[in-house]
Motif scaffolding. Structure first.
Motif, PDB file in Angstrom:
ATOM      1  N   UNK A 258       0.832  -1.211   0.000  1.00  0.00           N
ATOM      2  CA  UNK A 258       0.000   0.000   0.000  1.00  0.00           C
ATOM      3  C   UNK A 258       0.863   1.255   0.000  1.00  0.00           C
ATOM      4  N   UNK A 259       1.932   1.248   0.808  1.00  0.00           N
ATOM      5  CA  UNK A 259       2.826   2.412   0.842  1.00  0.00           C
ATOM      6  C   UNK A 259       3.548   2.589  -0.489  1.00  0.00           C
ATOM      7  N   UNK A 260       3.925   1.451  -1.141  1.00  0.00           N
ATOM      8  CA  UNK A 260       4.629   1.523  -2.423  1.00  0.00           C
ATOM      9  C   UNK A 260       3.745   2.160  -3.493  1.00  0.00           C
ATOM     10  N   UNK A 261       2.493   1.750  -3.522  1.00  0.00           N
ATOM     11  CA  UNK A 261       1.557   2.338  -4.486  1.00  0.00           C
ATOM     12  C   UNK A 261       1.428   3.839  -4.248  1.00  0.00           C
ATOM     13  N   UNK A 262       1.345   4.238  -2.991  1.00  0.00           N
ATOM     14  CA  UNK A 262       1.232   5.665  -2.668  1.00  0.00           C
ATOM     15  C   UNK A 262       2.501   6.418  -3.082  1.00  0.00           C
ATOM     16  N   UNK A 263       3.699   5.798  -2.869  1.00  0.00           N
ATOM     17  CA  UNK A 263       4.963   6.454  -3.233  1.00  0.00           C
ATOM     18  C   UNK A 263       5.071   6.625  -4.741  1.00  0.00           C
ATOM     19  N   UNK A 264       4.649   5.607  -5.504  1.00  0.00           N
ATOM     20  CA  UNK A 264       4.700   5.726  -6.965  1.00  0.00           C
ATOM     21  C   UNK A 264       3.781   6.851  -7.451  1.00  0.00           C
ATOM     22  N   UNK A 265       2.629   6.951  -6.830  1.00  0.00           N
ATOM     23  CA  UNK A 265       1.729   8.038  -7.218  1.00  0.00           C
ATOM     24  C   UNK A 265       2.339   9.397  -6.908  1.00  0.00           C
ATOM     25  N   UNK A 267       5.575  10.083  -6.749  1.00  0.00           N
ATOM     26  CA  UNK A 267       6.680  10.311  -7.687  1.00  0.00           C
ATOM     27  C   UNK A 267       6.160  10.831  -9.025  1.00  0.00           C
ATOM     28  N   UNK A 268       5.094  10.207  -9.498  1.00  0.00           N
ATOM     29  CA  UNK A 268       4.497  10.636 -10.767  1.00  0.00           C
ATOM     30  C   UNK A 268       4.023  12.082 -10.668  1.00  0.00           C
ATOM     31  N   UNK A 269       3.394  12.417  -9.549  1.00  0.00           N
ATOM     32  CA  UNK A 269       2.890  13.770  -9.376  1.00  0.00           C
ATOM     33  C   UNK A 269       4.045  14.791  -9.326  1.00  0.00           C
ATOM     34  N   UNK A 270       5.142  14.440  -8.614  1.00  0.00           N
ATOM     35  CA  UNK A 270       6.285  15.366  -8.506  1.00  0.00           C
ATOM     36  C   UNK A 270       6.944  15.556  -9.869  1.00  0.00           C
ATOM     37  N   UNK A 271       7.031  14.467 -10.645  1.00  0.00           N
ATOM     38  CA  UNK A 271       7.632  14.569 -11.971  1.00  0.00           C
ATOM     39  C   UNK A 271       6.805  15.470 -12.880  1.00  0.00           C
ATOM     40  N   UNK A 272       5.483  15.358 -12.799  1.00  0.00           N
ATOM     41  CA  UNK A 272       4.626  16.191 -13.643  1.00  0.00           C
ATOM     42  C   UNK A 272       4.768  17.666 -13.276  1.00  0.00           C
ATOM     43  N   UNK A 273       4.811  17.971 -11.990  1.00  0.00           N
ATOM     44  CA  UNK A 273       4.970  19.381 -11.582  1.00  0.00           C
ATOM     45  C   UNK A 273       6.328  19.950 -12.017  1.00  0.00           C
ATOM     46  N   UNK A 274       7.384  19.119 -11.873  1.00  0.00           N
ATOM     47  CA  UNK A 274       8.721  19.575 -12.275  1.00  0.00           C
ATOM     48  C   UNK A 274       8.787  19.834 -13.776  1.00  0.00           C
ATOM     49  N   UNK A 275       8.139  18.935 -14.553  1.00  0.00           N
ATOM     50  CA  UNK A 275       8.153  19.118 -16.006  1.00  0.00           C
ATOM     51  C   UNK A 275       7.409  20.388 -16.399  1.00  0.00           C
ATOM     52  N   UNK A 350      13.432  24.686  -8.230  1.00  0.00           N
ATOM     53  CA  UNK A 350      14.374  23.943  -7.397  1.00  0.00           C
ATOM     54  C   UNK A 350      13.634  23.138  -6.318  1.00  0.00           C
ATOM     55  N   UNK A 351      12.567  23.734  -5.779  1.00  0.00           N
ATOM     56  CA  UNK A 351      11.776  23.018  -4.764  1.00  0.00           C
ATOM     57  C   UNK A 351      11.119  21.773  -5.364  1.00  0.00           C
ATOM     58  N   UNK A 352      10.532  21.915  -6.548  1.00  0.00           N
ATOM     59  CA  UNK A 352       9.915  20.773  -7.216  1.00  0.00           C
ATOM     60  C   UNK A 352      10.937  19.687  -7.517  1.00  0.00           C
ATOM     61  N   UNK A 353      12.154  20.099  -7.920  1.00  0.00           N
ATOM     62  CA  UNK A 353      13.204  19.128  -8.221  1.00  0.00           C
ATOM     63  C   UNK A 353      13.600  18.356  -6.968  1.00  0.00           C
ATOM     64  N   UNK A 354      13.686  19.061  -5.841  1.00  0.00           N
ATOM     65  CA  UNK A 354      14.018  18.385  -4.583  1.00  0.00           C
ATOM     66  C   UNK A 354      12.922  17.384  -4.187  1.00  0.00           C
ATOM     67  N   UNK A 355      11.649  17.795  -4.307  1.00  0.00           N
ATOM     68  CA  UNK A 355      10.541  16.878  -3.968  1.00  0.00           C
ATOM     69  C   UNK A 355      10.558  15.647  -4.858  1.00  0.00           C
ATOM     70  N   UNK A 356      10.889  15.838  -6.127  1.00  0.00           N
ATOM     71  CA  UNK A 356      10.905  14.713  -7.063  1.00  0.00           C
ATOM     72  C   UNK A 356      12.008  13.731  -6.692  1.00  0.00           C
ATOM     73  N   UNK A 357      13.191  14.241  -6.379  1.00  0.00           N
ATOM     74  CA  UNK A 357      14.302  13.354  -6.030  1.00  0.00           C
ATOM     75  C   UNK A 357      13.992  12.573  -4.746  1.00  0.00           C
ATOM     76  N   UNK A 362      12.413   7.412  -2.122  1.00  0.00           N
ATOM     77  CA  UNK A 362      11.465   6.667  -1.253  1.00  0.00           C
ATOM     78  C   UNK A 362      10.870   5.481  -1.991  1.00  0.00           C
ATOM     79  N   UNK A 363      10.572   5.673  -3.272  1.00  0.00           N
ATOM     80  CA  UNK A 363      10.006   4.583  -4.068  1.00  0.00           C
ATOM     81  C   UNK A 363      10.996   3.431  -4.192  1.00  0.00           C
ATOM     82  N   UNK A 364      12.288   3.777  -4.441  1.00  0.00           N
ATOM     83  CA  UNK A 364      13.292   2.723  -4.561  1.00  0.00           C
ATOM     84  C   UNK A 364      13.473   1.968  -3.236  1.00  0.00           C
TER      85      UNK A 364
END
Length: 718
Positions: A258-265, A267-275, A350-357, A362-364
């Motif tokens: 359950x936590x892994x599914x939440x982390x993947x979601x 990560x996807x959200x952080x990547x979209x905001x950074x892009x 820069x903040x979005x990039x930090x959240x994405x990393x 966490x996902x890994x």
């Protein structure tokens, strides 16, 4: 002027009393219906006499107790399958139990328990006791006591009967005595003695079963403890810790997934905001498409400063020209705000990039933990298969142990209170009534005699009755057709002649159009309409021999029927004695028939029924000259005028015994409808009334028999 009944002839009239006195099955049935309470009273009187006879007779009471012989169950306590139990019971076994109940041993127990040897009803006859030489010795006293006991037992056997009820497993024990309580005590004592004998026979088997069960439980307790210990050791060795019904590691794996599914979601959200931020770049114009920029107070303030600068530039350009110092300064302020907005957007990127990393790391980490738990779960599940087998074996031992403990408890109770293969279905109670003499039979004979006597009395009474109760009675008394049989309508108030009802019932044909009363009145209307076809008839009078016979109700409902037939109908209250029609339908009227005759006033009132009007009658005290009023020229002119304005005019006239109004106005009307009360109007009075109407020149349609309480006669009428 009377309308003669074709079935009437002088011979038939002379033969009428003879036919009234003929007793037939129909006449007896009619008599029973009419004189129900008389027949009931005769039955009660005869039953009371029979009861007095039974009270003064010497009573004998019988008490019964029923025993149910149940199938003999096997005493092997370890045979748990229901199919292994022996539930058969043959007839020989039941008959054997009957003979056991008849044995002298049980009778002797009953004699000792109830001390019947000293009861006068069962004592031995001293004259029949053998005389022994040397009386008074201890040996002779013992023999006499034994002889007295056997004689008492023999006398008791004469007061007790044992029988099997049909082919069932129920045995009935009957005991009779001159005392009700003693009869019940003897029957219950026999049943108790039989159960005591059964208990004694089973106590020994119960004690043996308890000893065997104790030994077996001790052995099984050790086996169960070893199996349970092995299960716990296996769990500890293999780390099989459970949480509820699942392993703890399985629950951890589910939570980690359950936590892994939440982390993947995330990560996807952080990547979209950074892009999105990178696509916008540092341009201030693109900050409006970034969600955090919209909520950023710094960017909001910079935009406001930029907008103010642009506004000042435009204002100063128009006022001073494009090269003025104020215009240049405003342009510089706008450019400075644009630069600062771009700087703030870079900080957000820069903040979005930090959240994405952080989300990627966490996902890994969660993927690595899930992989480890999957390997552990696979290993633990293989061990769980072995554990399940061990737990099933331990559970089987536990169930066996619990069953044996239950059997031990049950068998231990049987040792002191063993279960018998017989039980009391219905214990004996003190009889409520005597069995000899046969009270029920005597009372039944008394009731039958009372029914017969009451029937004869009722039949003779009906034969001597001189009131009209049937259409045939009406025809014989009046030579007129009986146009309708009107049933008694519940809810009328008592009063008037005979203590019967005397108030109109209202629009019964509207409130209950399918009632027996409504159907009978429609038949009466059809008969009147048949008379109107041969001649012009508009004015109809409703009259009765005495008050309280229901003429007002007939007039009101007959008018309603004509109004329903779309005929303009007028009800005229011409009863100068009662004026019930006015009191019931126009109690607030101030002018009526008298005022119309005197001054040609407009006193006609409409009713709640279309096409139906009412001409009330208003007076403060009885009018003695009512006959003169109704026979006057003004009344004749009024009737003629009303006949022109209305299709049907119905007059509610006073009773003939109360007034001569009918004789005075009858000749002015097109026809009269005579109303008689069932069981109240005498045939002679009704015959006299028809002769009086004939002498006055009135035309009579027929007779309506009202207030019939014999509902069977109404339901059978056509």
């Amino acid at each position: 002027m009377l309308r003669l009944n074709p079935a009437w002839s002088p011979d038939a009239q002379n033969d009428a009393p003879t036919r009234r006195a003929v007793f037939s099955l129909g006449a007896i049935g009619t008599a029973l219906r009419r004189s129900l309470w008389t027949v009931v009273g005769a039955m009660v009187l005869c039953v009371a006499a029979a009861a007095v006879f039974c009270v003064f007779s010497t009573p004998t009471y019988v008490a019964n107790v029923q025993l149910l012989i149940e199938p003999q169950k096997q005493q092997q306590l370890l045979l748990f399958e229901p199919g292994m139990l022996d539930l058969t019971l043959d007839n020989a076994q039941v008959e054997s139990q009957v003979e056991v109940l008849r044995s002298e041993r049980l009778a002797a127990w009953v004699v000792k328990d109830l001390k019947l040897a000293t009861d006068p009803e069962f004592q031995a006859d001293p004259s029949r006791m053998n005389a022994h030489p040397g009386a008074g010795s201890s040996g002779d006293a013992d023999r006499d006591e034994a002889q007295r006991l056997r004689t008492t037992v023999a006398n008791l056997a004469k007061h007790v009967g044992v029988r099997r009820i049909g082919q069932s497993y129920v045995i009935e024990i009957s005991a009779w005595s001159t005392r009700a309580d003693l009869a019940a005590q003897i029957a219950n004592a026999y049943a108790s003695a039989y159960l005591r004998d059964q208990f004694d026979a089973k106590s020994q088997g119960a004690r043996q079963g308890v000893d065997w069960l104790k030994l077996r439980i001790t052995e099984l307790r050790g086996t169960l403890n070893n199996a349970a210990r092995a299960v716990e050791d296996f769990k500890s060795k293999n780390g099989l810790v459970t949480a509820g019904t699942n392993l703890l590691v399985e629950q951890q794996l589910s939570e980690m997934n359950t936590e892994l599914v939440s982390a993947r979601a995330q990560t996807t959200q952080s990547a979209a905001r950074l892009a999105r931020v990178r696509a916008v770049g540092g341009a201030a114009a693109g900050s409006a498409s970034v969600g955090e920029a919209l909520n950023n107070q710094v960017i909001t303030n910079l935009r406001e400063r930029q907008q103010n600068a642009i506004a000042k530039e435009a204002e100063f350009r128009d006022r001073y020209g494009p090269t003025h110092e104020s215009v240049v300064k405003a342009q510089a302020d706008a450019a400075q705000a644009e630069t600062e907005i771009a700087t703030e957007m870079q900080r957000i990127a820069q903040t979005y990039l930090s959240d994405y990393e952080i989300a990627v790391e966490r996902e890994r980490a969660l993927e690595g933990e899930v992989g480890k738990l999957v390997a552990v779960v696979d290993k633990r599940r293989q061990s769980k298969v072995v554990l399940s087998e061990m737990e099933a074996q331990a559970e089987s031992y536990r169930k066996m142990y619990q069953n044996l403990l239950e059997k031990l408890t049950e068998t231990s109770q049987k040792e002191t209170l063993p279960i018998s293969n017989a039980r009391i279905v219905a214990p004996a109670n003190a009889p409520l009534g005597k069995s000899s003499p046969k009270t029920g039979l005597i009372l039944a004979l008394g009731a039958a005699f009372g029914l017969l006597g009451g029937t004869v009395y009722a039949t003779v009474r009906v034969g001597l009755d001189r009131t009209v109760r049937t259409a045939e009675d009406v025809s014989h008394a009046t030579r007129l057709d009986c146009l309708g049989l009107m049933p008694f309508i519940a809810g009328k108030r008592s009063g008037g002649k005979g203590g019967k009802v005397a108030r109109p019932i209202g629009f019964e044909v509207l409130e209950a159009p399918f009632s027996a009363f409504s159907r009978a009145l429609r038949r009466t209307k059809i008969a009147i309409d048949a008379s109107r076809e041969s001649r012009t008839m508009t004015t109809i009078g409703i009259v009765s021999t005495a008050s309280g016979e229901g003429k007002t109700s007939i007039a009101l409902n007959l008018g309603a029927l004509y109004a329903q037939a779309h005929l303009r109908t007028l009800l005229v209250d011409a009863d100068f004695r009662k004026a019930d029609l006015t009191r019931a339908n126009a109690p607030m009227a101030t002018a009526g028939l008298v005022e119309v005759l005197e001054s040609d006033a407009d006193a006609i009132q409409s009713t709640r029924l279309p096409n139906l009007d009412l001409l009330p009658l208003v007076f403060t005290m009885p009018i003695a000259q009512s006959s003169d009023i109704l026979s006057s020229r003004q009344a004749s002119v009024l009737l003629a005028a009303l006949s022109t304005s209305y299709d049907i005019v119905i007059l509610d006239l006073a009773a003939m015994q109360d007034s001569a109004d009918v004789r005075a106005v009858g000749r002015l009307l097109d026809g009269l409808l005579l109303v008689a009360a069932w069981g109240e109007t005498e045939a002679a009075v009704l015959s006299e009334a028809t002769h009086a109407l004939d002498a006055s020149g009135a035309h009579v349609f027929g007779v309506v028999l009202n207030k019939i309480r014999d509902t069977a006669s109404v339901s059978q009428s056509i």
